[in-house]
Write a protein that holds these residues in place. Structure first.
Motif, short mmCIF file in Angstrom:
data_model
loop_
_atom_site.label_atom_id
_atom_site.label_comp_id
_atom_site.label_asym_id
_atom_site.label_seq_id
_atom_site.Cartn_x
_atom_site.Cartn_y
_atom_site.Cartn_z
N PHE A 76 0.83 -1.20 0.00
CA PHE A 76 0.00 0.00 0.00
C PHE A 76 0.87 1.26 0.00
N SER A 77 1.91 1.25 0.82
CA SER A 77 2.82 2.39 0.89
C SER A 77 3.50 2.64 -0.44
N GLU A 78 3.95 1.57 -1.10
CA GLU A 78 4.61 1.70 -2.40
C GLU A 78 3.66 2.29 -3.44
N LEU A 79 2.40 1.85 -3.42
CA LEU A 79 1.41 2.38 -4.36
C LEU A 79 1.16 3.87 -4.10
N LEU A 80 1.07 4.23 -2.81
CA LEU A 80 0.86 5.65 -2.48
C LEU A 80 2.04 6.51 -2.94
N VAL A 81 3.24 6.02 -2.71
CA VAL A 81 4.43 6.77 -3.15
C VAL A 81 4.36 6.99 -4.66
N ALA A 82 4.07 5.94 -5.40
CA ALA A 82 4.00 6.05 -6.86
C ALA A 82 2.88 6.99 -7.29
N GLN A 83 1.74 6.89 -6.64
CA GLN A 83 0.61 7.74 -7.00
C GLN A 83 0.89 9.21 -6.70
N PHE A 84 1.40 9.50 -5.51
CA PHE A 84 1.73 10.88 -5.16
C PHE A 84 2.83 11.43 -6.06
N CYS A 85 3.82 10.60 -6.33
CA CYS A 85 4.94 11.00 -7.18
C CYS A 85 4.43 11.36 -8.58
N GLU A 86 3.61 10.51 -9.16
CA GLU A 86 3.08 10.76 -10.49
C GLU A 86 2.21 12.02 -10.51
N LEU A 87 1.30 12.15 -9.53
CA LEU A 87 0.42 13.32 -9.47
C LEU A 87 1.21 14.61 -9.28
N ALA A 88 2.33 14.52 -8.58
CA ALA A 88 3.15 15.69 -8.30
C ALA A 88 4.03 16.08 -9.49
N LYS A 95 0.73 2.20 -10.90
CA LYS A 95 0.24 1.02 -11.62
C LYS A 95 -0.84 0.28 -10.83
N GLY A 96 -1.42 0.96 -9.86
CA GLY A 96 -2.48 0.34 -9.07
C GLY A 96 -3.83 0.45 -9.77
N ARG A 97 -4.83 -0.07 -9.09
CA ARG A 97 -6.19 -0.02 -9.62
C ARG A 97 -6.70 1.42 -9.61
N ASP A 98 -7.71 1.69 -10.46
CA ASP A 98 -8.28 3.04 -10.45
C ASP A 98 -9.08 3.23 -9.17
N MET A 99 -9.34 4.48 -8.83
CA MET A 99 -9.94 4.81 -7.55
C MET A 99 -11.37 4.27 -7.40
N TYR A 100 -12.14 4.27 -8.48
CA TYR A 100 -13.49 3.74 -8.40
C TYR A 100 -13.46 2.25 -8.09
N GLU A 101 -12.65 1.53 -8.82
CA GLU A 101 -12.54 0.07 -8.64
C GLU A 101 -12.04 -0.26 -7.24
N SER A 102 -11.07 0.49 -6.76
CA SER A 102 -10.47 0.22 -5.45
C SER A 102 -11.42 0.45 -4.28
N HIS A 103 -12.37 1.38 -4.46
CA HIS A 103 -13.21 1.79 -3.33
C HIS A 103 -14.68 1.43 -3.49
N GLN A 104 -15.01 0.77 -4.57
CA GLN A 104 -16.40 0.42 -4.85
C GLN A 104 -16.99 -0.42 -3.73
N GLY A 105 -18.17 -0.02 -3.26
CA GLY A 105 -18.90 -0.78 -2.26
C GLY A 105 -18.37 -0.65 -0.84
N MET A 106 -17.44 0.24 -0.61
CA MET A 106 -16.86 0.37 0.72
C MET A 106 -17.67 1.29 1.63
N GLY A 107 -18.57 2.06 1.08
CA GLY A 107 -19.39 2.95 1.89
C GLY A 107 -18.61 4.13 2.46
N ILE A 108 -17.71 4.67 1.69
CA ILE A 108 -16.89 5.79 2.14
C ILE A 108 -17.69 7.08 2.04
N SER A 109 -17.69 7.85 3.11
CA SER A 109 -18.41 9.12 3.15
C SER A 109 -17.44 10.28 2.97
N ASN A 110 -18.01 11.47 2.81
CA ASN A 110 -17.18 12.67 2.74
C ASN A 110 -16.37 12.85 4.02
#
Length: 151
Positions: A76-88, A95-110
Motif C-alpha cells: 500500500f505504501s509503495e502504491l501511495l508513493v508512486a501515486q503521489f509522485c506521479e500526481l506531483a 500502476k495500481g487499480r483506479d480509484m473507483y474500482e479500489s473503493h467500490q462498495g466500501m461505503g466511504i463518506s465525505n
C-alpha cells in the motif's frame, strides 16, 4: 474530377488536423510536465518519508482505520508513493487499480475522505512541506473524491 478534388482536400485537412493536434499535444506535454510539486515534496525520497508517516496515521485514525484493516502495509505504501509522485509531476508511474474500482462498495463518506486528507496534511506538516506545496498536492488529489465517496 470534383469528387477526387474533394477527397484530396479532405485527406489534406485530416492530415493537417492530426499534425496540428500533435504539435499542440507535444507542447501541452511540455507545459504539463511541471514538477514543482514533486521538487517541493523532496522528490521520491521526500514523498516516501511523507508516506511513511502518513500510513501509520491512517491505520491509527479511528475514523478510517477499519477501511485499511486488510491492506498489506508495504505494498500500500509503495502504491501511495508512486501515486503521489506521479500526481506531483515526478517520474513515477502509478500502476495500481483506479480509484473507483479500489473503493467500490466500501461505503466511504465525505467525512471519511476528509479524515484521510487531514492525516495527509499532518504527515506533510510533520515533514516541513510548505503549505503552498501541500495545498497543490491536495488539489491534485481532490478530483478523486467523486469516484471514492459513495455516500
Amino acid at each position: 474530377m470534383k469528387n477526387l478534388l474533394q477527397s484530396s482536400l479532405a485527406k489534406f485537412l485530416t492530415i493537417a488536423g492530426f499534425a496540428l493536434c500533435a504539435c499542440f499535444s507535444a507542447n501541452a506535454q511540455t507545459i504539463d510536465k511541471d514538477d514543482s510539486i514533486y521538487q517541493g515534496l523532496g522528490k521520491k525520497e521526500g514523498i516516501t518519508k511523507i508516506v511513511n508517516d502518513f500510513v501509520p496515521m491512517i491505520l491509527a485514525d479511528q475514523r478510517i482505520a477499519h477501511f485499511f484493516s486488510k491492506i498489506k502495509k508495504e505494498e500500500f505504501s509503495e502504491l501511495l508513493v508512486a501515486q503521489f509522485c506521479e500526481l506531483a509531476g515526478g517520474p513515477c508511474q502509478y500502476k495500481g487499480r483506479d480509484m473507483y474500482e479500489s473503493h467500490q462498495g466500501m461505503g466511504i463518506s465525505n467525512a471519511h475522505f476528509n479524515a484521510l486528507a487531514e492525516d495527509l496534511q499532518m504527515a506533510m506538516e510533520k515533514n516541513d512541506i510548505p503549505s503552498s506545496i501541500s495545498n497543490r498536492l491536495v488539489a491534485k488529489l481532490a478530483p478523486m473524491q467523486r469516484p471514492i465517496v459513495s455516500k
